[in-house]
Design a protein around this motif. Structure first.
Motif, short mmCIF file in Angstrom:
data_model
loop_
_atom_site.label_atom_id
_atom_site.label_comp_id
_atom_site.label_asym_id
_atom_site.label_seq_id
_atom_site.Cartn_x
_atom_site.Cartn_y
_atom_site.Cartn_z
N GLY A 277 0.80 -1.23 0.00
CA GLY A 277 0.00 0.00 0.00
C GLY A 277 0.83 1.27 0.00
O GLY A 277 1.93 1.32 0.55
N PHE A 278 0.26 2.31 -0.59
CA PHE A 278 0.90 3.62 -0.64
C PHE A 278 1.00 4.17 0.78
O PHE A 278 0.06 4.06 1.58
CB PHE A 278 0.05 4.54 -1.52
CG PHE A 278 0.74 5.80 -1.95
CD1 PHE A 278 1.96 5.76 -2.61
CD2 PHE A 278 0.16 7.04 -1.71
CE1 PHE A 278 2.60 6.92 -3.02
CE2 PHE A 278 0.78 8.21 -2.12
CZ PHE A 278 2.00 8.15 -2.77
N GLY A 279 2.13 4.77 1.10
CA GLY A 279 2.32 5.36 2.42
C GLY A 279 2.52 4.35 3.53
O GLY A 279 2.50 4.71 4.71
N CYS A 280 2.69 3.06 3.16
CA CYS A 280 2.91 2.03 4.19
C CYS A 280 4.41 1.73 4.30
O CYS A 280 5.10 1.67 3.29
CB CYS A 280 2.22 0.72 3.82
SG CYS A 280 0.44 0.84 3.75
N ASP A 281 4.85 1.52 5.52
CA ASP A 281 6.21 1.04 5.73
C ASP A 281 6.34 -0.31 5.00
O ASP A 281 5.54 -1.22 5.26
CB ASP A 281 6.41 0.88 7.24
CG ASP A 281 7.80 0.41 7.61
OD1 ASP A 281 8.40 -0.35 6.82
OD2 ASP A 281 8.27 0.78 8.70
N PRO A 282 7.33 -0.46 4.09
CA PRO A 282 7.41 -1.70 3.31
C PRO A 282 7.59 -2.95 4.18
O PRO A 282 7.21 -4.05 3.78
CB PRO A 282 8.62 -1.50 2.39
CG PRO A 282 9.22 -0.19 2.76
CD PRO A 282 8.34 0.52 3.74
N ASP A 284 6.23 -3.20 7.28
CA ASP A 284 5.09 -3.35 8.17
C ASP A 284 3.95 -2.44 7.68
O ASP A 284 3.94 -1.24 7.99
CB ASP A 284 5.50 -2.96 9.60
CG ASP A 284 4.33 -3.09 10.57
OD1 ASP A 284 3.22 -3.43 10.12
OD2 ASP A 284 4.53 -2.83 11.77
N PRO A 285 3.01 -3.02 6.91
CA PRO A 285 1.96 -2.17 6.30
C PRO A 285 1.05 -1.49 7.32
O PRO A 285 0.24 -0.65 6.96
CB PRO A 285 1.17 -3.14 5.41
CG PRO A 285 1.50 -4.50 5.89
CD PRO A 285 2.84 -4.44 6.57
N LEU A 286 1.22 -1.83 8.62
CA LEU A 286 0.43 -1.14 9.65
C LEU A 286 1.03 0.21 10.03
O LEU A 286 0.40 1.02 10.68
CB LEU A 286 0.37 -2.01 10.92
CG LEU A 286 -0.73 -3.06 10.97
CD1 LEU A 286 -0.49 -4.02 12.12
CD2 LEU A 286 -2.09 -2.41 11.09
#
Ligand code: FMN
Length: 466
Positions: A277-282, A284-286
Motif C-alpha cells: 500500500g501507498f504510504g505504508c512502511d514496506p 510493516d503495512p500497519l
C-alpha cells in the motif's frame, strides 16, 4: 460501553492523555481561526470549514443528481461551512462504483448545472451573499466498479490470489492512457456548469489511488514512483494546460492505505496488494511512511494543484482507518484500536504533509467526526498550530449539516445533533436489495428520512422516499 462516552472536553482530554496521544490531539477552547477567512487561489472562503465529499448513492441510474441528491446539498448550502466538496462523480458510466453514483457527461451536465445553481441560490437566500466554494470530485472506481469485470491496476500475481468476489480484469496501459481524456473532458464540463474547482480523486483505493501503489506492475504505469504517478500527472498537466486559468485544481489523496483487515478485525496475512500500500512502511503495512506521499504531493503542487485533501484507508478493506467508528458497518469488524488512535493518525499525517508543503498549497484535514461536539476544539488547535488549513467534516455533516453555523453563532455545537459514528450511513450504502438497485444513504440516527429507509430495508417497515 461505546468508546465515545465523554461528557466534557476535560473527560475527552483525559482519555487522550491516557492513550498517549497528547501530541496529536489538542483541544482549544475558543473559536478564533475557524471563523477567519481563508484564501484559495484568489478566492476567499469565509471560514475554515469544508464539507467533505460524501456519496449519497442517490443519483438516477444514468448518473444525474436526483431530488434526494439536491436535498442533501441544499442542507449543506445553508449549513454555514465555506466549502462544499461535491461527492465522487464518475468520469464515465463504466467507472461507477454503484448504479446510483453520479456521472458527469454531455447528457447529465445540465443537471449538474442546476445543482450548482441551486446550492448557490439557497446559500444566498440564507446568508444574503454568496461566499462559498463548490468543487466536484472526479473519479474512476477501478477495482470497485460495480460492473464486472472490474479493472484492476495493481499486481497481476497477487490479485489472482484474492478472493473470488474480486472478479478483476487487469487493465492495459492503453486503457489507462485513454483515461486522461475522460478526466479532462469531465473537468471541462465541471467548469462549464459552474464548479469552482475539480478534485482528481486519488484516494480510498479507487483507480488512481490503487495506481499509486502499483509497485509490481510492469510497464509505464507501475514500478517506481514516477511511473505510478504517470496517469495522475498527465491528468493534472492536461487540465492545467487547457483550463488551469479557469478552474482551481484539487486532489483528495490517500497518504496511507494500510493493510486489509479480516472480519474479526485482524490484519490479513495472505499476500495482497495492500501489503504494498501507498504510504505504508514496506516492512510493516500497519505503519505509516510518508516519504512517497510527501514527494508526490510536492510534485502535485508544482503541477498546479492548489488544494490537497489528506485522507487514508479503504472503506471496504479497513474502514476503521479512514472513518474511526464506535460501531462497524454491516460488512465490517469491531474496531481493532481505540478510534482516537485513528483520529490521531489522521491529524499527525496531515500535520506532516502541511509542514512539508508549507504555504504553497492549502491542506484539508480529515478524521474529525468521531470527536462529535468537541470536533471544533481539535480543529481550532490544528489550525492555530498550522497543522492544517481547512477542516473537512464528513459523517458529522450528514448528521448535522448546520454544525458550522451553530458553532460560529453560539460558540458550541448541539450534542443532540452530532454524528454518533455508528456506521449506519455505510451500512445503508452497502444495502443492495433496494427497489432502485442501491440504497441511498444519509444519517440514520439524525435524519428521519434515512431512519425510515433503514427501518424499511432492515425491519420491513413501510417508507416514503422522495
Ligand atoms: C456514506 C459515506 C460516503 C462517502 N463518500 C465519499 C466520497 O464520495 N468521496 C470521498 O473522497 N470520500 C467519501 N467518504 C469518506 C468521507 O469523505 C470521510 O473521509 C470519512 O467519512 C472520514 O471523515 P469523517 O470522520 O469526518 O466522517 C464517504 C464516507 C461515508 C461514510
Amino acid at each position: 460501553m461505546p468508546f465515545f462516552h465523554y461528557r466534557s472536553a476535560e473527560q475527552l482530554a483525559n482519555e487522550v492523555n491516557r492513550l498517549g496521544l497528547t501530541d496529536q490531539i489538542i483541544l482549544d477552547s475558543q473559536v478564533r481561526r475557524l471563523a477567519q477567512p481563508v484564501s484559495v487561489g484568489g478566492r476567499k472562503l469565509w471560514n475554515a470549514f469544508a464539507y467533505h465529499p460524501m456519496e449519497g448513492c442517490d443519483g438516477t441510474t444514468d448518473g444525474r443528481p436526483s431530488a434526494l441528491t439536491e436535498r442533501r446539498y441544499e442542507r449543506l448550502a445553508t449549513g454555514g461551512g465555506a466549502l462544499i466538496w461535491v461527492e465522487a462523480t464518475a468520469v464515465s458510466l463504466e467507472g461507477r462504483a454503484n448504479p446510483r453514483q453520479l456521472c458527469i457527461n454531455e447528457q447529465t451536465a445540465k443537471d449538474f448545472e442546476r445543482l450548482v445553481k441551486r446550492i448557490r441560490q439557497r446559500h444566498k437566500e440564507r446568508f444574503g451573499e454568496e461566499r462559498i466554494l463548490i468543487g466536484l470530485q472526479l473519479t474512476h472506481s477501478g477495482r470497485y466498479c460495480y460492473q464486472d469485470p472490474r479493472p484492476v491496476v495493481g499486481d497481476p500475481v497477487l490479485d489472482r490470489r484474492l478472493p473470488a468476489r474480486w472478479s478483476g480484469r487487469y487493465v492495459t496501459d492503453g486503457e489507462l492512457e485513454d483515461l486522461t481524456k475522460d478526466f479532462l473532458h469531465a473537468a471541462r464540463l465541471a467548469w462549464s456548469v459552474g464548479f469552482d474547482f475539480v478534485d482528481i480523486k486519488q484516494c480510498h483505493r479507487y483507480l488512481l489511488s490503487e495506481l499509486l501503489s502499483a509497485k509490481t506492475r510492469p510497464g509505464p504505469y507501475g514500478g517506481d514512483l514516477s511511473h505510478r504517478t504517470r496517469l495522475a500527472r498527465q491528468i493534472f498537466l492536461e487540465i492545467w494546460n487547457q483550463i488551469g486559468d479557469q478552474i482551481l485544481l484539487a486532489s483528495r489523496i490517500n497518504v496511507f492505505d494500510g493493510p486489509a483487515f479480516d472480519s474479526s478485525g485482524r490484519p490479513e496475512k495472505y499476500p495482497q496488494p495492500f501489503l504494498y500500500g501507498f504510504g505504508c512502511d514496506p516492512n510493516d503495512p500497519l505503519k505509516v511512511d510518508l516519504t512517497e506521499p510527501i514527494q508526490w504531493i510536492k510534485e502535485m503542487v508544482d503541477l498546479g494543484v492548489q488544494m490537497v485533501n489528506v485522507t487514508m484507508g479503504n472503506p471496504y478493506a479497513n474502514p476503521h482507518i479512514g472513518r474511526p467508528f464506535d460501531r462497524p458497518p454491516n460488512d465490517g469488524y469491531p474496531a481493532p484500536e481505540h478510534p482516537l488512535v485513528g483520529v490521531a493518525r489522521h491529524f499527525q499525517a496531515t500535520a506532516q504533509v502541511k509542514k512539508a508543503v508549507g504555504p504553497q498549497a492549502l491542506i484539508v484535514g480529515t478524521g474529525y467526526s468521531f470527536l462529535r461536539q468537541f470536533l471544533w476544539m481539535a480543529a481550532e488547535a490544528n489550525l492555530r498550530r498550522e497543522r492544517v488549513d481547512i477542516v473537512g467534516v464528513g459523517r458529522g455533516a450528514l448528521a448535522y449539516p448546520d454544525f458550522a453555523q451553530d458553532l460560529l453563532n453560539t460558540g458550541a455545537m448541539d450534542v443532540r445533533k452530532v454524528c454518533l459514528a455508528v456506521s449506519f450511513c455505510t451500512t445503508l450504502m452497502r444495502t443492495k436489495d433496494h427497489p432502485l438497485g442501491q440504497a441511498p444513504t444519509g444519517c440514520v440516527p439524525r435524519d428521519r428520512l434515512y431512519a425510515a429507509l433503514y427501518d424499511h430495508l432492515h425491519k420491513g417497515k413501510a417508507v416514503k422516499i422522495l
